[in-house]
Design an enzyme around this catalytic site. Structure first.
Site, PDB file in Angstrom:
ATOM      1  N   ASP A 144       1.679  11.465   1.461  1.00  0.00           N
ATOM      2  CA  ASP A 144       1.149  10.110   1.703  1.00  0.00           C
ATOM      3  C   ASP A 144       1.329   9.725   3.166  1.00  0.00           C
ATOM      4  O   ASP A 144       1.736   8.605   3.481  1.00  0.00           O
ATOM      5  CB  ASP A 144       1.840   9.093   0.798  1.00  0.00           C
ATOM      6  CG  ASP A 144       1.023   7.801   0.645  1.00  0.00           C
ATOM      7  OD1 ASP A 144      -0.199   7.828   0.892  1.00  0.00           O
ATOM      8  OD2 ASP A 144       1.605   6.763   0.274  1.00  0.00           O
ATOM      9  N   ASP A 161       8.709   6.205   3.111  1.00  0.00           N
ATOM     10  CA  ASP A 161       8.108   6.268   1.775  1.00  0.00           C
ATOM     11  C   ASP A 161       7.960   7.683   1.234  1.00  0.00           C
ATOM     12  O   ASP A 161       6.958   8.364   1.466  1.00  0.00           O
ATOM     13  CB  ASP A 161       6.749   5.569   1.779  1.00  0.00           C
ATOM     14  CG  ASP A 161       6.269   5.249   0.367  1.00  0.00           C
ATOM     15  OD1 ASP A 161       6.903   5.730  -0.595  1.00  0.00           O
ATOM     16  OD2 ASP A 161       5.271   4.524   0.231  1.00  0.00           O
TER      17      ASP A 161
END
Length: 278
Positions: A144, A161
């Protein structure tokens, strides 16, 4: 209509209240689909921290719980100068993780203000290659990579993240962010370090141009294997501003190849960025 008690249970923890043992709320930073993110005070370390807490209404979903616990384990066990630092992970009283507070702006905010120069993009590429290589050598993929998941603090890029981090091989079809995920992520098959190279290419292209190479709603046809087809007519990903070195243009065109076998490895990305950053 949601009941009053249920609504109160789903409300953010009030400012000043204990969020987890030893952590008190300063402010709610974000209310996500799975996690609430808080600015908090760590009473033991006597400093500000970020706490990501699994929402109460998602705590009965075993898949979501397992994902948050995995992210907590990863972020507290991995250590790299360009990866956000995890300070603690909790399973009880609720799945949660405590992260360092970063004071810089996201790369997305910087690019929204104005695109970056090619030399700055090369420096950024070197830092992201460094942290991605660290993850890959431990058999993890980020999956991501995007400007919103990078904070720039005093010239240092910090990757955020790990919620979608996974092992090479098969994965959940479509996991990732539209416009950034690789075609094989749409299929959930054949995930490899090349999948992160694709995300890196999209990110560096956006930093140079201010736009995504395949559009901000780009996704991929997931009902086929090969050849993969785009659901929308893509722009040419090799159209870059005047003055961008040919080496950078060729590198990004390779990173954005639809076939992962045609993408350069991180070593090649590093070599090109090193030459351009000097």
């Amino acid at each position: 209509m949601i009941g009053r008690e249920r609504a109160e249970a789903l409300s953010p923890v009030p400012v000043g209240e204990e969020l987890l043992p030893g952590y008190r709320v300063v402010a709610l930073m974000a209310h996500g689909r799975r996690l609430d993110t808080y600015d908090a005070v760590d009473e033991d370390r006597d400093c500000r921290v970020v706490v990501k807490l699994l929402r109460e209404d998602r705590r009965h979903d075993p898949r979501v719980v397992a994902s948050v616990l995995q992210e907590g384990r990863l972020v507290t066990s991995l250590a790299h100068p360009h990866l956000v630092r995890g300070l603690a992970a909790f399973e009880v009283p609720a799945p949660a993780m405590v992260l360092e507070t970063l004071t810089g702006a996201t790369l997305g905010a910087l690019v929204e203000d104005r695109p970056l120069a090619a030399t700055d993009v090369a420096q950024l590429g070197l830092q992201l290659v460094s942290v991605l290589g660290y993850l890959h050598r431990r058999d993890w993929l980020h999956l991501d990579l995007k400007p919103a998941n990078v904070v720039v603090q005093h010239g240092r890029a910090v990757l955020l993240d790990l919620s979608l981090a996974g092992r090479p091989g098969a994965g959940r079809p479509g996991a990732g962010t539209r416009g950034y995920l690789s075609p094989e992520q749409a299929l959930g098959q054949g995930l490899s370090p090349a999948s992160d190279v694709f995300g890196l290419g999209v990110t560096l292209h956006e930093c140079l141009t201010g736009e995504l190479p395949f559009g901000d709603e780009a996704t991929w046809e997931s009902r086929r294997r090969w050849p993969l087809v785009h659901r929308r007519l893509p722009r040419r990903p090799d159209v870059l501003p005047d003055g961008v070195p040919r080496e950078m243009s060729d590198l990004l065109a390779g990173c954005l190849s639809l076939d992962p076998a045609d993408r350069p490895d991180l070593g090649r990305v590093k070599d090109v960025c090193t030459a351009l950053a000097e």
